[in-house]
Design a protein around this motif. Structure first.
Motif, mmCIF file in Angstrom:
data_model
loop_
_atom_site.group_PDB
_atom_site.id
_atom_site.type_symbol
_atom_site.label_atom_id
_atom_site.label_comp_id
_atom_site.label_asym_id
_atom_site.label_seq_id
_atom_site.Cartn_x
_atom_site.Cartn_y
_atom_site.Cartn_z
ATOM 1 N N LEU A 43 0.976 -1.298 0.181
ATOM 2 C CA LEU A 43 0.047 0.147 0.269
ATOM 3 C C LEU A 43 0.463 1.169 0.443
ATOM 4 C CD1 LEU A 43 -2.878 -0.785 2.422
ATOM 5 C CD2 LEU A 43 -3.112 0.030 0.042
ATOM 6 N N THR A 44 2.149 1.045 1.043
ATOM 7 C CA THR A 44 2.515 2.253 1.072
ATOM 8 C C THR A 44 3.242 2.592 -0.772
ATOM 9 O OG1 THR A 44 3.264 1.691 3.199
ATOM 10 C CG2 THR A 44 4.954 2.974 1.683
ATOM 11 N N ARG A 45 4.057 1.087 -1.260
ATOM 12 C CA ARG A 45 4.497 2.054 -2.847
ATOM 13 C C ARG A 45 3.235 2.435 -4.377
ATOM 14 N NH1 ARG A 45 6.336 -3.191 -1.461
ATOM 15 N NH2 ARG A 45 5.462 -4.198 -2.345
ATOM 16 N N GLU A 46 2.139 1.513 -3.927
ATOM 17 C CA GLU A 46 0.831 2.403 -3.904
ATOM 18 C C GLU A 46 0.448 3.801 -3.943
ATOM 19 O OE1 GLU A 46 -0.605 0.651 -6.967
ATOM 20 O OE2 GLU A 46 1.381 -0.219 -6.907
ATOM 21 N N PHE A 47 0.445 3.789 -2.944
ATOM 22 C CA PHE A 47 0.185 5.388 -2.797
ATOM 23 C C PHE A 47 1.756 6.090 -2.513
ATOM 24 C CE2 PHE A 47 -2.785 4.032 0.790
ATOM 25 C CZ PHE A 47 -3.992 3.732 -0.113
ATOM 26 N N GLU A 48 2.238 6.478 -2.848
ATOM 27 C CA GLU A 48 3.619 6.823 -3.043
ATOM 28 C C GLU A 48 3.492 7.085 -4.997
ATOM 29 O OE1 GLU A 48 6.922 4.362 -1.056
ATOM 30 O OE2 GLU A 48 7.205 6.152 0.548
ATOM 31 N N ARG A 49 3.284 5.697 -4.986
ATOM 32 C CA ARG A 49 3.411 5.828 -6.286
ATOM 33 C C ARG A 49 3.002 7.486 -7.483
ATOM 34 N NH1 ARG A 49 0.665 3.693 -10.652
ATOM 35 N NH2 ARG A 49 -0.686 2.133 -9.243
ATOM 36 N N LEU A 50 1.106 6.599 -6.779
ATOM 37 C CA LEU A 50 -0.067 7.681 -7.128
ATOM 38 C C LEU A 50 0.113 9.076 -6.540
ATOM 39 C CD1 LEU A 50 -2.961 5.845 -6.165
ATOM 40 C CD2 LEU A 50 -1.556 6.788 -8.643
ATOM 41 N N GLY A 51 1.003 9.276 -5.595
ATOM 42 C CA GLY A 51 1.491 11.118 -5.325
ATOM 43 C C GLY A 51 2.264 11.161 -5.728
ATOM 44 N N ASP A 52 2.920 10.258 -6.874
ATOM 45 C CA ASP A 52 4.305 11.280 -7.291
ATOM 46 C C ASP A 52 4.023 11.177 -8.797
ATOM 47 O OD1 ASP A 52 6.179 11.016 -4.949
ATOM 48 O OD2 ASP A 52 7.358 9.452 -5.662
ATOM 49 N N GLU A 53 2.733 10.644 -9.310
ATOM 50 C CA GLU A 53 2.423 10.889 -10.245
ATOM 51 C C GLU A 53 2.402 11.924 -11.218
ATOM 52 O OE1 GLU A 53 -2.155 8.917 -11.631
ATOM 53 O OE2 GLU A 53 -0.811 7.446 -11.563
ATOM 54 N N VAL A 101 1.653 -0.863 8.069
ATOM 55 C CA VAL A 101 0.218 -0.158 7.977
ATOM 56 C C VAL A 101 -0.150 1.530 8.245
ATOM 57 C CG1 VAL A 101 -3.109 -0.678 8.137
ATOM 58 C CG2 VAL A 101 -0.786 -2.438 7.658
ATOM 59 N N VAL A 102 0.794 1.850 9.404
ATOM 60 C CA VAL A 102 0.798 2.753 10.112
ATOM 61 C C VAL A 102 0.945 3.809 8.412
ATOM 62 C CG1 VAL A 102 0.986 4.591 11.893
ATOM 63 C CG2 VAL A 102 -0.588 1.803 11.918
ATOM 64 N N ARG A 103 2.458 3.458 8.412
ATOM 65 C CA ARG A 103 3.105 4.481 7.534
ATOM 66 C C ARG A 103 1.955 4.475 5.858
ATOM 67 N NH1 ARG A 103 6.550 6.742 4.510
ATOM 68 N NH2 ARG A 103 8.028 6.298 3.283
ATOM 69 N N ALA A 104 1.631 3.551 5.780
ATOM 70 C CA ALA A 104 0.606 3.394 4.673
ATOM 71 C C ALA A 104 -0.025 4.560 4.659
ATOM 72 C CB ALA A 104 0.198 2.296 4.121
ATOM 73 N N GLU A 105 -1.492 4.603 5.723
ATOM 74 C CA GLU A 105 -2.245 5.251 6.008
ATOM 75 C C GLU A 105 -1.618 6.359 5.808
ATOM 76 O OE1 GLU A 105 -3.102 3.462 10.117
ATOM 77 O OE2 GLU A 105 -4.469 2.287 8.726
ATOM 78 N N ALA A 106 -0.027 6.699 6.972
ATOM 79 C CA ALA A 106 0.438 8.755 6.734
ATOM 80 C C ALA A 106 0.825 8.389 5.303
ATOM 81 C CB ALA A 106 1.887 8.330 8.000
ATOM 82 N N LEU A 108 -1.148 8.077 2.424
ATOM 83 C CA LEU A 108 -1.765 8.719 2.244
ATOM 84 C C LEU A 108 -2.578 9.965 2.255
ATOM 85 C CD1 LEU A 108 -4.401 7.923 -0.161
ATOM 86 C CD2 LEU A 108 -5.439 6.372 2.016
ATOM 87 N N GLY A 109 -2.193 10.107 3.581
ATOM 88 C CA GLY A 109 -3.294 11.159 4.572
ATOM 89 C C GLY A 109 -2.234 12.452 3.814
ATOM 90 N N HIS A 110 -0.752 12.516 4.096
ATOM 91 C CA HIS A 110 0.683 13.032 3.223
ATOM 92 C C HIS A 110 -0.147 13.517 1.630
ATOM 93 C CE1 HIS A 110 3.918 15.615 2.165
ATOM 94 N NE2 HIS A 110 4.303 14.975 1.019
ATOM 95 N N VAL A 111 -0.386 12.224 0.776
ATOM 96 C CA VAL A 111 -0.747 12.875 -0.640
ATOM 97 C C VAL A 111 -2.184 13.969 -0.283
ATOM 98 C CG1 VAL A 111 -1.399 12.216 -2.394
ATOM 99 C CG2 VAL A 111 0.323 10.822 -1.054
ATOM 100 N N MET A 112 -3.301 13.728 0.698
ATOM 101 C CA MET A 112 -3.995 14.712 0.697
ATOM 102 C C MET A 112 -4.020 15.519 1.396
ATOM 103 S SD MET A 112 -7.047 11.145 1.682
ATOM 104 C CE MET A 112 -7.242 10.453 0.295
ATOM 105 N N ALA A 113 -3.198 15.586 2.032
ATOM 106 C CA ALA A 113 -2.643 16.819 3.073
ATOM 107 C C ALA A 113 -2.522 18.274 1.881
ATOM 108 C CB ALA A 113 -2.074 16.725 4.084
ATOM 109 N N ARG A 114 -1.291 17.386 1.282
ATOM 110 C CA ARG A 114 -0.986 18.181 0.119
ATOM 111 C C ARG A 114 -1.704 19.021 -1.236
ATOM 112 N NH1 ARG A 114 2.998 15.005 -3.120
ATOM 113 N NH2 ARG A 114 3.648 16.914 -4.183
ATOM 114 N N ALA A 115 -2.278 18.162 -1.362
ATOM 115 C CA ALA A 115 -3.674 18.532 -2.284
ATOM 116 C C ALA A 115 -4.864 19.382 -1.292
ATOM 117 C CB ALA A 115 -4.582 16.962 -2.561
ATOM 118 N N ILE A 116 -4.699 19.268 -0.056
ATOM 119 C CA ILE A 116 -6.050 20.006 0.521
ATOM 120 C C ILE A 116 -4.880 21.605 0.584
ATOM 121 C CG2 ILE A 116 -7.202 20.382 2.480
ATOM 122 C CD1 ILE A 116 -7.786 17.874 2.543
ATOM 123 N N GLY A 117 -3.741 21.844 1.379
ATOM 124 C CA GLY A 117 -3.205 22.493 0.888
ATOM 125 C C GLY A 117 -2.351 22.976 0.309
#
Length: 166
Positions: A43-53, A101-106, A108-117
């Motif tokens: 999940l961490t890799r997938e969220f990082e990949r999508l965050g960098d996309e 799992v906590v890292r994966a959640e973090a 995703l939260g970081h990617v969403m925080a960047r979008a919001i902020g």
């Protein structure tokens, strides 16, 4: 990831992974589940990949629009790879609370925080993003369960009688 993408949750077993990697013979690795151990990092890799996309901080004018764009991209990704989605989500639920799992959640939260902020989220926006990420993950889990139930019941569902009345 390729094993989960092809075969879903049931395919991710230590023996299958070892064989795919040509690590050992069929008889040297017992059938130990690998799902839980691989959920967080996958999940961490997938969220990082999508965050960098994409640059989610500038993709749209408002925080709501940026979050909608990110959500649409996440939803598209997971709906188009149902076996992978099921494998990772089911393992994620089982492994809840582990460091990975906590890292994966973090992430995703970081990617969403960047979008919001807009790239530089405030502490309040980070908190909002964490709540949105939790809700998103809960919805993903519910969608996966409903999809799995639908696929299981589809072959046995009675078909409507389409015979014309006499």
């Amino acid at each position: 990831m390729p094993i989960a993408t092809d075969g879903g949750y049931a395919a991710v077993r230590m023996r299958v992974v070892a064989e795919r990697a040509r690590y050992c013979s069929r008889h040297s690795v017992p059938l130990l589940p690998l799902q839980t151990a691989s959920a967080g990092p996958a999940l961490t890799r997938e969220f990082e990949r999508l965050g960098d996309e994409d640059d989610w901080a500038t993709i749209a004018a408002s925080p709501v629009q940026r979050l909608q764009e990110l959500n649409a991209r996440l939803r598209h990704e997971w709906q188009n790879r149902p076996a992978l989605t099921e494998a990772v989500t089911r393992a994620f639920v089982v492994a809840d609370g582990t460091v990975d799992v906590v890292r994966a959640e973090a992430v995703l939260g970081h990617v969403m925080a960047r979008a919001i902020g807009g790239g530089h989220p405030t502490p309040h926006q980070i908190q909002i993003a964490a709540v949105v990420a939790d809700i998103w993950l809960a919805n993903l889990t519910a969608w996966t369960a409903a999809t799995r139930h639908y696929r299981r019941s589809l072959p046995t569902a009675p078909l409507p009688d389409r015979t014309p009345p006499s």
